[in-house]
Motif scaffolding. Structure first.
Motif, short mmCIF file in Angstrom:
data_model
loop_
_atom_site.label_atom_id
_atom_site.label_comp_id
_atom_site.label_asym_id
_atom_site.label_seq_id
_atom_site.Cartn_x
_atom_site.Cartn_y
_atom_site.Cartn_z
N VAL A 15 3.03 -5.42 3.82
CA VAL A 15 2.44 -6.36 4.26
C VAL A 15 3.00 -8.02 4.23
CG1 VAL A 15 0.50 -7.35 5.47
CG2 VAL A 15 0.45 -5.06 4.83
N ASP A 16 3.90 -8.45 5.17
CA ASP A 16 4.21 -9.71 4.83
C ASP A 16 3.03 -10.51 5.37
OD1 ASP A 16 5.33 -12.23 4.92
OD2 ASP A 16 7.42 -11.60 5.90
N MET A 17 2.48 -11.22 4.28
CA MET A 17 1.11 -11.97 4.60
C MET A 17 1.47 -13.52 5.45
SD MET A 17 -1.27 -10.38 3.57
CE MET A 17 -2.66 -11.36 3.60
N SER A 18 2.80 -13.92 5.19
CA SER A 18 3.03 -15.12 6.02
C SER A 18 3.19 -14.77 7.47
CB SER A 18 3.99 -15.77 5.22
OG SER A 18 5.28 -15.23 5.28
N ASN A 19 3.99 -13.52 7.73
CA ASN A 19 4.13 -13.21 9.15
C ASN A 19 3.63 -11.52 9.30
OD1 ASN A 19 5.23 -12.41 11.49
ND2 ASN A 19 7.44 -12.72 10.94
N PRO A 20 2.47 -11.24 9.44
CA PRO A 20 2.04 -10.04 9.66
C PRO A 20 2.82 -9.13 10.48
CG PRO A 20 0.04 -11.32 9.48
CD PRO A 20 1.27 -12.14 9.84
N MET A 21 3.29 -9.69 11.42
CA MET A 21 4.44 -8.76 12.30
C MET A 21 5.47 -8.20 11.73
SD MET A 21 2.34 -8.86 15.16
CE MET A 21 3.51 -8.04 16.42
N ASN A 22 5.86 -8.62 10.65
CA ASN A 22 7.00 -8.35 10.03
C ASN A 22 6.36 -7.23 8.85
OD1 ASN A 22 9.91 -8.29 9.30
ND2 ASN A 22 9.37 -9.78 7.56
N THR A 23 5.45 -6.59 9.08
CA THR A 23 5.29 -5.41 8.11
C THR A 23 6.13 -4.29 8.16
OG1 THR A 23 2.64 -6.24 8.34
CG2 THR A 23 3.20 -3.83 7.59
N GLN A 24 6.43 -3.85 7.01
CA GLN A 24 7.40 -2.79 6.76
C GLN A 24 6.66 -1.56 6.73
OE1 GLN A 24 10.85 -3.31 7.40
NE2 GLN A 24 10.13 -5.20 8.27
N THR A 25 6.97 -0.41 7.10
CA THR A 25 6.47 1.10 6.92
C THR A 25 7.44 1.91 6.75
OG1 THR A 25 4.46 0.31 8.30
CG2 THR A 25 4.80 2.65 7.77
N HIS A 26 7.60 2.59 5.65
CA HIS A 26 8.42 3.66 5.30
C HIS A 26 7.73 5.08 5.17
CE1 HIS A 26 11.46 0.57 4.91
NE2 HIS A 26 10.48 -0.26 4.20
N THR A 27 8.13 6.17 5.89
CA THR A 27 7.53 7.34 5.67
C THR A 27 8.61 8.68 5.23
OG1 THR A 27 6.15 6.72 7.62
CG2 THR A 27 6.47 9.21 7.02
N SER A 53 0.73 -1.20 -0.03
CA SER A 53 0.10 -0.22 -0.16
C SER A 53 1.03 1.33 -0.07
CB SER A 53 -0.90 -0.02 1.39
OG SER A 53 -1.66 1.11 1.28
N LYS A 54 0.31 2.24 -0.82
CA LYS A 54 0.83 3.60 -0.54
C LYS A 54 -0.13 4.45 -0.06
CE LYS A 54 3.72 2.13 -4.37
NZ LYS A 54 3.79 0.79 -3.79
N ALA A 55 0.24 5.69 0.66
CA ALA A 55 -0.67 6.61 1.36
C ALA A 55 -0.10 7.86 1.27
CB ALA A 55 -0.91 6.17 2.71
N LEU A 56 -0.96 8.92 1.17
CA LEU A 56 -0.63 10.37 1.14
C LEU A 56 -1.42 11.17 2.34
CD1 LEU A 56 -0.86 10.88 -2.44
CD2 LEU A 56 1.34 11.25 -1.34
N THR A 57 -0.72 11.97 3.05
CA THR A 57 -1.45 12.71 4.01
C THR A 57 -1.08 14.13 3.73
OG1 THR A 57 -1.28 11.09 5.52
CG2 THR A 57 -1.67 13.10 6.40
N LEU A 58 -1.88 15.08 3.99
CA LEU A 58 -2.07 16.40 3.88
C LEU A 58 -2.27 17.30 4.82
CD1 LEU A 58 -2.90 16.79 0.11
CD2 LEU A 58 -0.82 16.57 0.76
N LEU A 59 -1.72 18.35 5.70
CA LEU A 59 -2.35 18.77 6.64
C LEU A 59 -2.07 20.53 6.51
CD1 LEU A 59 -3.33 18.47 9.54
CD2 LEU A 59 -0.92 18.58 10.18
N ILE A 60 -2.99 21.19 6.69
CA ILE A 60 -3.11 22.52 6.67
C ILE A 60 -3.52 23.20 8.06
CG2 ILE A 60 -3.78 24.65 5.10
CD1 ILE A 60 -4.32 23.01 2.72
N ASN A 61 -2.82 23.96 8.51
CA ASN A 61 -3.05 24.42 9.79
C ASN A 61 -3.59 26.11 9.42
OD1 ASN A 61 -2.75 22.43 11.99
ND2 ASN A 61 -0.64 22.71 11.15
N GLY A 62 -4.71 26.52 10.22
CA GLY A 62 -5.07 27.84 9.88
C GLY A 62 -5.60 27.99 8.59
N ILE A 63 -6.21 26.97 7.85
CA ILE A 63 -6.87 27.20 6.62
C ILE A 63 -8.23 28.14 6.72
CG2 ILE A 63 -8.67 25.23 6.90
CD1 ILE A 63 -7.93 24.72 3.76
N ASP A 64 -8.10 29.39 5.75
CA ASP A 64 -9.16 30.08 5.53
C ASP A 64 -9.89 29.98 4.27
OD1 ASP A 64 -7.52 31.46 4.03
OD2 ASP A 64 -7.09 33.25 5.37
N GLY A 65 -9.98 28.99 3.76
CA GLY A 65 -10.58 28.74 2.30
C GLY A 65 -9.66 28.71 1.28
N VAL A 66 -10.22 28.97 -0.07
CA VAL A 66 -9.40 28.70 -1.26
C VAL A 66 -7.97 29.63 -1.22
CG1 VAL A 66 -9.30 29.44 -3.82
CG2 VAL A 66 -11.37 28.43 -2.79
#
Length: 167
Positions: free
Chosen positions: A103-115, A68-81
């Motif tokens: 996710v390692d399906m044979s060993n889910p505890m071995n899941t790797q996450t890179h950020t 899986s791939k994920a994206l996160t965007l965060l704007i503090n103090g947004i006031d519209g367009v």
């Protein structure tokens, strides 16, 4: 009459531009689309969402699956367009991140996450442009460079990003 026309023209052109946030981009309803180092990713509608709480807009999406791939965007103090920078000053708290989850399906505890995160130093790492925002919907575009600061220090470039999500 002429004074009324001139006053109206000055008022119209001195207001904030409706297109200050640019075009909405090609993302389908309920998704985030972007290129990560040239490879296009599209999040699934069922795991893509946006929240607006106390002036902070949070946008998140995931492609799903065992790689899986994920994206996160965060704007503090947004006031519209408008255009919101990612970094570039001590008082700019907007951020973005890209994640890869394997996710390692044979060993889910071995899941790797890179950020990879932006900003990762004092320079501006990119921007988020809000082109449309209502009480129930947000659309816009984004691009940024992000760094794996807790890993191998690699840098990824996220380009041609767009979102079209219900709040």
């Amino acid at each position: 009459m002429m004074l009324l026309l001139i006053s109206s023209a000055i008022f119209t052109f001195s207001c904030k531009s409706d297109d200050d946030g640019g075009n909405a981009g090609p993302a389908a309803e309920g998704t985030i689309v972007a290129k990560v180092d040239g490879t296009t990713i599209t999040t699934l509608e069922m795991v893509t969402f946006a929240n607006l709480v106390s002036g902070t807009l949070s946008i998140q999406g995931n492609t799903g699956g065992t790689s899986s791939k994920a994206l996160t965007l965060l704007i503090n103090g947004i006031d519209g367009v408008g255009t919101y920078p990612l970094g570039g000053g001590a008082n700019i708290a907007n951020s973005a991140s890209y994640m890869e989850i394997v996710v390692d399906m044979s060993n889910p505890m071995n899941t790797q996450t890179h950020t990879w995160q932006a900003p990762y130093d004092s320079s501006q790492a990119g921007e988020i442009k809000i082109s449309e925002m209502t009480a129930t919907h947000v659309k816009g575009t984004f691009s940024f460079s992000c760094k794996n600061v807790n890993g191998d220090n690699s840098v990824k470039n996220v380009t041609e990003g767009s979102f079209n999500i219900q709040l």
